[in-house]
Design an enzyme around this catalytic site. Structure first.
Site, PDB file in Angstrom:
ATOM      1  N   CYS A  92      22.905  19.356  56.679  1.00 52.39           N
ATOM      2  CA  CYS A  92      23.147  20.409  55.698  1.00 52.39           C
ATOM      3  C   CYS A  92      23.617  19.822  54.387  1.00 52.39           C
ATOM      4  O   CYS A  92      23.252  20.289  53.331  1.00 52.39           O
ATOM      5  CB  CYS A  92      24.233  21.355  56.182  1.00 52.39           C
ATOM      6  SG  CYS A  92      23.574  22.631  57.195  1.00 52.39           S
TER       7      CYS A  92
ATOM      8  N   SER B  26       8.766  21.708  47.999  1.00 51.62           N
ATOM      9  CA  SER B  26       8.908  20.247  48.049  1.00 51.62           C
ATOM     10  C   SER B  26       7.826  19.662  48.944  1.00 51.62           C
ATOM     11  O   SER B  26       7.628  20.124  50.066  1.00 51.62           O
ATOM     12  CB  SER B  26      10.292  19.896  48.604  1.00 51.62           C
ATOM     13  OG  SER B  26      10.431  18.493  48.751  1.00 51.62           O
TER      14      SER B  26
ATOM     15  N   CYS C 221       7.827  10.643  58.335  1.00 46.10           N
ATOM     16  CA  CYS C 221       8.666   9.824  57.445  1.00 46.10           C
ATOM     17  C   CYS C 221       9.788   9.233  58.293  1.00 46.10           C
ATOM     18  O   CYS C 221      10.441   9.949  59.054  1.00 46.10           O
ATOM     19  CB  CYS C 221       9.216  10.680  56.308  1.00 46.10           C
ATOM     20  SG  CYS C 221       7.898  11.521  55.407  1.00 46.10           S
TER      21      CYS C 221
ATOM     22  N   GLU D  86      15.137  25.699  61.539  1.00 46.11           N
ATOM     23  CA  GLU D  86      16.414  25.862  60.852  1.00 46.11           C
ATOM     24  C   GLU D  86      16.242  26.572  59.521  1.00 46.11           C
ATOM     25  O   GLU D  86      15.258  26.338  58.830  1.00 46.11           O
ATOM     26  CB  GLU D  86      17.005  24.490  60.514  1.00 46.11           C
ATOM     27  CG  GLU D  86      17.663  23.811  61.666  1.00 46.11           C
ATOM     28  CD  GLU D  86      18.071  22.390  61.294  1.00 46.11           C
ATOM     29  OE1 GLU D  86      18.287  22.116  60.101  1.00 46.11           O
ATOM     30  OE2 GLU D  86      18.155  21.569  62.221  1.00 46.11           O
TER      31      GLU D  86
ATOM     32  N   GLU E 100       6.255  20.246  56.290  1.00 46.78           N
ATOM     33  CA  GLU E 100       5.604  19.886  55.031  1.00 46.78           C
ATOM     34  C   GLU E 100       4.807  21.108  54.553  1.00 46.78           C
ATOM     35  O   GLU E 100       3.768  21.452  55.133  1.00 46.78           O
ATOM     36  CB  GLU E 100       4.698  18.667  55.265  1.00 46.78           C
ATOM     37  CG  GLU E 100       3.694  18.376  54.170  1.00 46.78           C
ATOM     38  CD  GLU E 100       4.296  18.318  52.761  1.00 46.78           C
ATOM     39  OE1 GLU E 100       5.361  17.729  52.566  1.00 46.78           O
ATOM     40  OE2 GLU E 100       3.668  18.886  51.847  1.00 46.78           O
TER      41      GLU E 100
ATOM     42  N   CYS F 256       7.379  18.369  62.109  1.00 44.12           N
ATOM     43  CA  CYS F 256       6.543  17.901  60.997  1.00 44.12           C
ATOM     44  C   CYS F 256       5.688  16.743  61.484  1.00 44.12           C
ATOM     45  O   CYS F 256       6.138  15.896  62.252  1.00 44.12           O
ATOM     46  CB  CYS F 256       7.419  17.442  59.828  1.00 44.12           C
ATOM     47  SG  CYS F 256       6.463  16.954  58.367  1.00 44.12           S
TER      48      CYS F 256
ATOM     49  N   SER G 199       8.589  14.203  47.013  1.00 42.03           N
ATOM     50  CA  SER G 199       9.423  13.204  47.699  1.00 42.03           C
ATOM     51  C   SER G 199       8.772  11.842  47.500  1.00 42.03           C
ATOM     52  O   SER G 199       7.784  11.527  48.148  1.00 42.03           O
ATOM     53  CB  SER G 199       9.518  13.538  49.184  1.00 42.03           C
ATOM     54  OG  SER G 199      10.124  14.802  49.329  1.00 42.03           O
ATOM     55  N   LEU G 200       9.333  11.053  46.567  1.00 39.55           N
ATOM     56  CA  LEU G 200       8.688   9.789  46.193  1.00 39.55           C
ATOM     57  C   LEU G 200       9.266   8.609  46.985  1.00 39.55           C
ATOM     58  O   LEU G 200       8.548   7.939  47.716  1.00 39.55           O
ATOM     59  CB  LEU G 200       8.832   9.586  44.681  1.00 39.55           C
ATOM     60  CG  LEU G 200       7.994   8.499  44.032  1.00 39.55           C
ATOM     61  CD1 LEU G 200       6.513   8.679  44.312  1.00 39.55           C
ATOM     62  CD2 LEU G 200       8.241   8.444  42.521  1.00 39.55           C
ATOM     63  N   HIS G 201      10.539   8.345  46.815  1.00 38.23           N
ATOM     64  CA  HIS G 201      11.325   7.377  47.612  1.00 38.23           C
ATOM     65  C   HIS G 201      10.951   5.900  47.452  1.00 38.23           C
ATOM     66  O   HIS G 201      11.727   5.034  47.842  1.00 38.23           O
ATOM     67  CB  HIS G 201      11.300   7.723  49.102  1.00 38.23           C
ATOM     68  CG  HIS G 201      11.715   9.117  49.432  1.00 38.23           C
ATOM     69  ND1 HIS G 201      12.856   9.688  48.921  1.00 38.23           N
ATOM     70  CD2 HIS G 201      11.142  10.076  50.216  1.00 38.23           C
ATOM     71  CE1 HIS G 201      12.964  10.927  49.386  1.00 38.23           C
ATOM     72  NE2 HIS G 201      11.939  11.192  50.158  1.00 38.23           N
TER      73      HIS G 201
ATOM     74  N   CYS H  54      13.519  10.621  58.425  1.00 38.29           N
ATOM     75  CA  CYS H  54      13.724  12.074  58.468  1.00 38.29           C
ATOM     76  C   CYS H  54      13.858  12.569  59.909  1.00 38.29           C
ATOM     77  O   CYS H  54      13.012  12.274  60.753  1.00 38.29           O
ATOM     78  CB  CYS H  54      12.554  12.770  57.782  1.00 38.29           C
ATOM     79  SG  CYS H  54      12.561  14.560  57.983  1.00 38.29           S
TER      80      CYS H  54
ATOM     81  N   CYS I 227      17.420  27.822  52.054  1.00 38.89           N
ATOM     82  CA  CYS I 227      16.535  26.690  52.307  1.00 38.89           C
ATOM     83  C   CYS I 227      15.810  26.982  53.613  1.00 38.89           C
ATOM     84  O   CYS I 227      16.447  27.135  54.660  1.00 38.89           O
ATOM     85  CB  CYS I 227      17.356  25.409  52.411  1.00 38.89           C
ATOM     86  SG  CYS I 227      16.311  24.000  52.803  1.00 38.89           S
TER      87      CYS I 227
HETATM   88  N1  SAH Z   1       8.371  17.953  53.807  1.00 41.04           N
HETATM   89  C1  SAH Z   1       8.833  18.183  52.501  1.00 41.04           C
HETATM   90  C2  SAH Z   1       9.994  19.138  52.418  1.00 41.04           C
HETATM   91  C3  SAH Z   1      11.120  18.992  53.434  1.00 41.04           C
HETATM   92  S1  SAH Z   1      12.102  17.530  53.446  1.00 41.04           S
HETATM   93  C4  SAH Z   1       9.156  16.877  51.817  1.00 41.04           C
HETATM   94  O1  SAH Z   1       9.210  15.877  52.492  1.00 41.04           O
HETATM   95  O2  SAH Z   1       9.299  16.900  50.616  1.00 41.04           O
HETATM   96  C5  SAH Z   1      13.241  17.716  52.093  1.00 41.04           C
HETATM   97  C6  SAH Z   1      13.670  16.371  51.469  1.00 41.04           C
HETATM   98  O3  SAH Z   1      14.606  15.660  52.319  1.00 41.04           O
HETATM   99  C7  SAH Z   1      12.548  15.393  51.204  1.00 41.04           C
HETATM  100  O4  SAH Z   1      12.679  14.870  49.902  1.00 41.04           O
HETATM  101  C8  SAH Z   1      12.790  14.316  52.244  1.00 41.04           C
HETATM  102  O5  SAH Z   1      12.204  13.100  51.879  1.00 41.04           O
HETATM  103  C9  SAH Z   1      14.289  14.282  52.298  1.00 41.04           C
HETATM  104  N2  SAH Z   1      14.892  13.642  53.457  1.00 41.04           N
HETATM  105  C10 SAH Z   1      14.487  13.729  54.730  1.00 41.04           C
HETATM  106  N3  SAH Z   1      15.306  13.006  55.521  1.00 41.04           N
HETATM  107  C11 SAH Z   1      16.262  12.479  54.729  1.00 41.04           C
HETATM  108  C12 SAH Z   1      17.402  11.640  54.964  1.00 41.04           C
HETATM  109  N4  SAH Z   1      17.713  11.239  56.190  1.00 41.04           N
HETATM  110  N5  SAH Z   1      18.177  11.275  53.922  1.00 41.04           N
HETATM  111  C13 SAH Z   1      17.870  11.712  52.663  1.00 41.04           C
HETATM  112  N6  SAH Z   1      16.814  12.504  52.372  1.00 41.04           N
HETATM  113  C14 SAH Z   1      16.010  12.878  53.397  1.00 41.04           C
HETATM  114 FE1  SF4 Z   2       8.063  15.937  57.079  1.00 45.59          FE
HETATM  115 FE2  SF4 Z   2       9.330  16.050  54.732  1.00 45.59          FE
HETATM  116 FE3  SF4 Z   2      10.547  15.035  56.915  1.00 45.59          FE
HETATM  117 FE4  SF4 Z   2       8.548  13.694  55.761  1.00 45.59          FE
HETATM  118  S1  SF4 Z   2      10.561  14.175  54.866  1.00 45.59           S
HETATM  119  S2  SF4 Z   2       8.788  14.033  57.964  1.00 45.59           S
HETATM  120  S3  SF4 Z   2       7.226  15.358  55.106  1.00 45.59           S
HETATM  121  S4  SF4 Z   2       9.900  17.135  56.615  1.00 45.59           S
END
Ligand code: SAH
Ligand code: SF4
Length: 353
Positions: free
Chosen positions: A333, A191, A115, A90, A162, A111, A214-216, A118, A104
Site C-alpha cells: 500500500c 499505468s 516484472c 485488491e 496490466e 498479471c 513504468s520505465l525503470h 512485482c 487505486c
Molecule cells: N501493470 C501496470 C500498472 C500496475 S503496477 C504497470 O506496470 O505500470 C503499478 C506500478 O508499481 C508500476 O510502475 C510497477 O512497475 C510498480 N511496482 C511494482 N512492483 C514494485 C515494487 N516492488 N517496488 C516499486 N514499484 C513497483
Molecule cells: Fe504486471 Fe505492472 Fe506488476 Fe509488471 S509491474 S508484473 S505489468 S502489474
C-alpha cells in the site's frame, strides 16, 4: 441473476422494459446506483416495495465480495475482493488532507507481464477483469464516500494487472468511471508497463486521461532483465510511442522508476535517462523499490535518490523522489500510495502552470 452494474443505460432500459416497467424506472434506478450511491435495493425507497423485492431476487448490484479489509492510521483502506469465480483482487482507497479521495483499482486478477520485482507479476495471470468488475471497485468506494458526505475524486489503474493487456475491459471501465461516476478525465490515470500497441491505440481514444509508463531502466539489456515485456517492445519503440502520444494528444507523460540499489540508480544511468527523455514533456517519479519476497533487490537510499533526481534536472527532466512512508497495513500500500501522491503533485503543478 442479472448484474445491473454491468448494463449500459440502454441495456438497463431494455431489460426493465422487457419486464413491463416504464422508462422512468431505469432513470430512477441509475440515479440511485450512481448519483446517490445505493449499494442495495432496500435503500431505493421511492421504488414500490414489490419492485424492490423482485429486484432483490432477480438482480444484483455488482458481483464482488469483500473478504478482508485493512485500514491504516492515516485512513488508507486496502480491500481484498473475491470475484464470482473465486479469484482475488485488491483495491485501495487513499484519503488526502486536501480532501482528495483516490481509488487505486485492479484491471486483472494477477498479471502475465512477469516484472521480476512485482508481487503481482510473481503470481502470474489468472484472468482479465470485465469492465463491470473494474468499475465496481471504484463504484463501491464512490458509494461509500457519498454515504459519508464525501466524494471520490481520483482513480488510478495501478493495482493488480496490466491495463493494456486487458485493453477493452480497462478502457471500457475508464469510460464508465467518467460517465457514470462523474470523475474528471484529468483525475484518472492509466499505468502501463509499456505495451506499445496499447499506447498507440490509447492515443487515438480522444481521452484526457493521464498516461503513466513504468520505465525503470533505459537500456534494453537492463530493462529486459527487469521487465520481460521489453524483449518484445524495447526502449526505443517505447519512447517513440510516447513522443507520438504526446504529439497526438498534447498531453504530458509520466514515467515511473523504481530505484533499485546498484541496479538502476547510478549517476551514469541518470544521465542516460536524461538524454533519452530530452525534449519530451514528461515527469519522472522516482520510487525506492518496495522489497518483495520473490526478488532480492534493495531500495536506493535517500541521498542517492536525490542525486539521481538532480542529474535528471540537469537535463531539464523534472523528477520527484517519493520516499516510502511507513504504512502500518502493508508495504504494498505504501508503494501504491506514494506513486499516487507523486501523480497528484504533478497534477497540481500542471494545474498551476
Ligand atoms: N501493470 C501496470 C500498472 C500496475 S503496477 C504497470 O506496470 O505500470 C503499478 C506500478 O508499481 C508500476 O510502475 C510497477 O512497475 C510498480 N511496482 C511494482 N512492483 C514494485 C515494487 N516492488 N517496488 C516499486 N514499484 C513497483
Ligand atoms: Fe504486471 Fe505492472 Fe506488476 Fe509488471 S509491474 S508484473 S505489468 S502489474
Amino acid at each position: 441473476m442479472i448484474d445491473l452494474l454491468a448494463l449500459s443505460p440502454d441495456e438497463l432500459s431494455r431489460t426493465l422494459a422487457a419486464q413491463g416497467l416504464p422508462a422512468f424506472r431505469a432513470r430512477q434506478l441509475r440515479a440511485w446506483i450512481f448519483e446517490r450511491g445505493a449499494l442495495d435495493f432496500d435503500r431505493m425507497t421511492d421504488l414500490p416495495a414489490a419492485l424492490r423485492a423482485r429486484l432483490a431476487t432477480q438482480a444484483t448490484l455488482g458481483t464482488l465480495r469483500a473478504v478482508t479489509e485493512q485500514q491504516s492510521a492515516d485512513g488508507t483502506i486496502k480491500r481484498l475482493y473475491r470475484l464470482h469465480d473465486g479469484h482475488l483482487v485488491e483495491a485501495v482507497l487513499m484519503p488526502y488532507d486536501d480532501g482528495r479521495r483516490t481509488a487505486c483499482i485492479s484491471s486483472q486478477a494477477g498479471c502475465a507481464m512477469g516484472c521480476v520485482f512485482c508481487a503481482t507479476g510473481q503470481m502470474g495471470l489468472a484472468r482479465n477483469l470485465s469492465t463491470a468488475e473494474i468499475l465496481e471497485q471504484a463504484w463501491r468506494f464512490h458509494a461509500e464516500l457519498i454515504a459519508r458526505g464525501e466524494r471520490l475524486s481520483n482513480v488510478v489503474l495501478m493495482g493488480m494487472g496490466e491495463p493494456f493487456h486487458n485493453y477493452d475491459g480497462a478502457i471500457g471501465a475508464v469510460r464508465r468511471i467518467i460517465d457514470d461516476l462523474g470523475i474528471g478525465q484529468r483525475h484518472i490515470t492509466v499505468s502501463t508497463v509499456g505495451l506499445v500497441p496499447g499506447i498507440r491505440r490509447f492515443a487515438l481514444e480522444g481521452l484526457q486521461v493521464k498516461l503513466a509508463i513504468s520505465l525503470h531502466a533505459s537500456t534494453d539489456p537492463r530493462r529486459g532483465a527487469l521487465l520481460p515485456v521489453n524483449r518484445k517492445w524495447g526502449v526505443e519503440p517505447l519512447i517513440e510511442a510516447c513522443r507520438d502520444y504526446q504529439e497526438q494528444t498534447g498531453r504530458r507523460v509520466s514515467f515511473e522508476w523504481a530505484l533499485i540499489r546498484g541496479e538502476n540508480d547510478s549517476p551514469e544511468e541518470a544521465h542516460r535517462l536524461g538524454r533519452l527523455l530530452r525534449g519530451l514533456r514528461c515527469h519522472v517519479n522516482l520510487i525506492p523499490l518496495n522489497p518483495t519476497a520473490g526478488y532480492p533487490g534493495a531500495p536506493t537510499g535517500p541521498a542517492d535518490a536525490q542525486g539521481f533526481a538532480a542529474v535528471l534536472e540537469q537535463h531539464g527532466v523534472p523528477a520527484t523522489v517519493r520516499v516510502r512512508r511507513g504504512i502500518d497495513i502493508d508495504a504494498g500500500c505504501g508503494q501504491l500510495r506514494d506513486r499516487v501522491l507523486a501523480l497528484q503533485e504533478e497534477e497540481e503543478a500542471t494545474d498551476r502552470a
